[in-house]
Write a protein that holds these residues in place. Sequence first.
Motif, PDB file in Angstrom:
ATOM      1  N   ARG A 134       0.821  -1.207   0.000  1.00  0.00           N
ATOM      2  CA  ARG A 134       0.000   0.000   0.000  1.00  0.00           C
ATOM      3  C   ARG A 134       0.851   1.251   0.000  1.00  0.00           C
ATOM      4  O   ARG A 134       0.563   2.225  -0.676  1.00  0.00           O
ATOM      5  CB  ARG A 134      -0.951   0.004   1.202  1.00  0.00           C
ATOM      6  CG  ARG A 134      -2.054  -1.038   1.104  1.00  0.00           C
ATOM      7  CD  ARG A 134      -2.943  -0.983   2.313  1.00  0.00           C
ATOM      8  NE  ARG A 134      -3.931  -2.047   2.294  1.00  0.00           N
ATOM      9  CZ  ARG A 134      -5.147  -1.940   1.781  1.00  0.00           C
ATOM     10  NH1 ARG A 134      -5.506  -0.802   1.231  1.00  0.00           N
ATOM     11  NH2 ARG A 134      -5.993  -2.949   1.800  1.00  0.00           N
ATOM     12  N   VAL A 170       2.163   1.779  -3.441  1.00  0.00           N
ATOM     13  CA  VAL A 170       1.146   2.346  -4.339  1.00  0.00           C
ATOM     14  C   VAL A 170       1.018   3.840  -4.130  1.00  0.00           C
ATOM     15  O   VAL A 170       0.969   4.631  -5.071  1.00  0.00           O
ATOM     16  CB  VAL A 170      -0.222   1.656  -4.113  1.00  0.00           C
ATOM     17  CG1 VAL A 170      -1.276   2.316  -4.984  1.00  0.00           C
ATOM     18  CG2 VAL A 170      -0.113   0.186  -4.441  1.00  0.00           C
ATOM     19  N   ALA A 171       0.913   4.231  -2.844  1.00  0.00           N
ATOM     20  CA  ALA A 171       0.757   5.653  -2.531  1.00  0.00           C
ATOM     21  C   ALA A 171       1.929   6.453  -3.070  1.00  0.00           C
ATOM     22  O   ALA A 171       1.765   7.536  -3.628  1.00  0.00           O
ATOM     23  CB  ALA A 171       0.614   5.843  -1.023  1.00  0.00           C
ATOM     24  N   ARG A 193      -2.217  -3.651  -7.110  1.00  0.00           N
ATOM     25  CA  ARG A 193      -2.246  -2.222  -6.793  1.00  0.00           C
ATOM     26  C   ARG A 193      -3.684  -1.711  -6.754  1.00  0.00           C
ATOM     27  O   ARG A 193      -4.003  -0.780  -6.013  1.00  0.00           O
ATOM     28  CB  ARG A 193      -1.459  -1.427  -7.845  1.00  0.00           C
ATOM     29  CG  ARG A 193       0.004  -1.782  -7.940  1.00  0.00           C
ATOM     30  CD  ARG A 193       0.668  -0.992  -9.056  1.00  0.00           C
ATOM     31  NE  ARG A 193       2.051  -1.407  -9.247  1.00  0.00           N
ATOM     32  CZ  ARG A 193       2.855  -0.925 -10.187  1.00  0.00           C
ATOM     33  NH1 ARG A 193       2.383   0.010 -11.014  1.00  0.00           N
ATOM     34  NH2 ARG A 193       4.092  -1.360 -10.310  1.00  0.00           N
ATOM     35  N   GLN A 214      -6.759  -1.392  -2.667  1.00  0.00           N
ATOM     36  CA  GLN A 214      -7.432  -0.155  -2.284  1.00  0.00           C
ATOM     37  C   GLN A 214      -8.939  -0.378  -2.146  1.00  0.00           C
ATOM     38  O   GLN A 214      -9.537  -1.119  -2.931  1.00  0.00           O
ATOM     39  CB  GLN A 214      -7.177   0.929  -3.337  1.00  0.00           C
ATOM     40  CG  GLN A 214      -5.712   1.281  -3.533  1.00  0.00           C
ATOM     41  CD  GLN A 214      -5.055   1.844  -2.282  1.00  0.00           C
ATOM     42  OE1 GLN A 214      -5.736   2.381  -1.403  1.00  0.00           O
ATOM     43  NE2 GLN A 214      -3.739   1.729  -2.190  1.00  0.00           N
ATOM     44  N   SER A 248      -9.999   7.582  -8.663  1.00  0.00           N
ATOM     45  CA  SER A 248      -9.597   6.216  -8.998  1.00  0.00           C
ATOM     46  C   SER A 248      -8.786   6.126 -10.284  1.00  0.00           C
ATOM     47  O   SER A 248      -7.916   5.256 -10.404  1.00  0.00           O
ATOM     48  CB  SER A 248     -10.835   5.318  -9.108  1.00  0.00           C
ATOM     49  OG  SER A 248     -11.735   5.792 -10.097  1.00  0.00           O
ATOM     50  N   PRO A 293      -4.592   7.428  -3.743  1.00  0.00           N
ATOM     51  CA  PRO A 293      -5.340   6.435  -2.977  1.00  0.00           C
ATOM     52  C   PRO A 293      -6.422   7.077  -2.114  1.00  0.00           C
ATOM     53  O   PRO A 293      -6.314   8.255  -1.730  1.00  0.00           O
ATOM     54  CB  PRO A 293      -4.265   5.780  -2.095  1.00  0.00           C
ATOM     55  CG  PRO A 293      -2.986   6.017  -2.821  1.00  0.00           C
ATOM     56  CD  PRO A 293      -3.139   7.356  -3.477  1.00  0.00           C
ATOM     57  N   TRP A 312     -12.078   6.111  -4.203  1.00  0.00           N
ATOM     58  CA  TRP A 312     -12.169   5.358  -5.445  1.00  0.00           C
ATOM     59  C   TRP A 312     -13.625   4.926  -5.600  1.00  0.00           C
ATOM     60  O   TRP A 312     -14.038   3.882  -5.118  1.00  0.00           O
ATOM     61  CB  TRP A 312     -11.216   4.171  -5.429  1.00  0.00           C
ATOM     62  CG  TRP A 312      -9.783   4.580  -5.678  1.00  0.00           C
ATOM     63  CD1 TRP A 312      -9.264   5.842  -5.586  1.00  0.00           C
ATOM     64  CD2 TRP A 312      -8.698   3.733  -6.071  1.00  0.00           C
ATOM     65  NE1 TRP A 312      -7.922   5.835  -5.882  1.00  0.00           N
ATOM     66  CE2 TRP A 312      -7.546   4.556  -6.187  1.00  0.00           C
ATOM     67  CE3 TRP A 312      -8.580   2.370  -6.309  1.00  0.00           C
ATOM     68  CZ2 TRP A 312      -6.305   4.048  -6.558  1.00  0.00           C
ATOM     69  CZ3 TRP A 312      -7.347   1.853  -6.669  1.00  0.00           C
ATOM     70  CH2 TRP A 312      -6.218   2.688  -6.800  1.00  0.00           C
TER      71      TRP A 312
END
Length: 341
Positions: free
Chosen positions: A2, A5-6, A95, A99, A274, A295, A309
């Motif tokens: 996570r 991803v951020a 990924r 979320q 998103s 995110p 999202w």
Amino acid sequence: MRALVAALVACALLAGCSVDPAPEATTPDPEPSATAPRASAAPESSEAPAASPTPSPSDQASTATGFHDAGSQADGQVAQLEAAGRDADADAIRRIAEQPVATWLGEWMQDVTGTVAGTTRAAADAGQVALFVVYAIPGRDCGLHSAGGVPEDQYLDFVRDVADGIEAGSRTWIVLEPDALAQMGDCDGQGDRAGLLAGAAEILDDAGADVFLDAGHSGWRAPEDVIARLETVGTEHLAGFSTNTSNYQRTEDERAWAEPIAAATGLEFIVDTSRNGNGSNGEWCNPSGRALGEPPQILDDGPMRAVAWVKAPGESDGTCNGGPPAGQWWMEGALALAGAA
């Protein structure tokens, strides 16, 4: 993962870097957004804690730990890719799967009340916000890729089914009818759209939900037009409005567009991030070159309540640009979104 991803998304946003195509806001008859329904099963959970008074909107924003992850189509795709030995692709789709995304509620579901009940209980147990999209308005999408909805005389009953599932004391946010406000009056078959939206907002508000009436996006209607439309529906039972649902506008553009609307109406707003990591190229239906956005995060930042999202990345906008029907999983598009983030 996570955190990775951020970091990737933040990097994309800094480098030039929120349901359809984006004509200029002054265009009188813009195309709608590319919203598409999705359905996810309600997770099992233990019984909810004893009911407590529903927090005010500001309390919810400050006490919630985040959005509840009810799962999405991406979860199953990761397992299938791993089983096929496609580890790099599985990592890319993960990924998306990691979320939390909104749960879409429409006429395609067999047990709307049960889905809402299971999700809100699980969210309450975790101290998180359950995020839903009600997407069943008569004349939906003006007959385009996401056409459908329930008959006018059944619509408020459908909304009551949603309300019946909301766990008392839970933090439940509902995005109400993407495109419906912005398309109001654009096509036949809508019935008393303003009355239906007002009735739905009242039912859901009375059930304890925070209702965010979808307002379109910064490339569609001018702020003064949106303000007039919101006033036609009425804001008494709204916590706020949502922007960029299933679209691609940059977050900063959405904020600049939404803040005057918020100031005029006294409402807060949430932005769908998103798929807005690369902004919009002016297309709305499965455009190429887009990327995952920031995110989901609950904010305490003036009238901007959250970035979320709302549209599930990887689910098609419709049969355009090589995609399958609206709402179906599209691996090629999902990999492109994740790879560009």
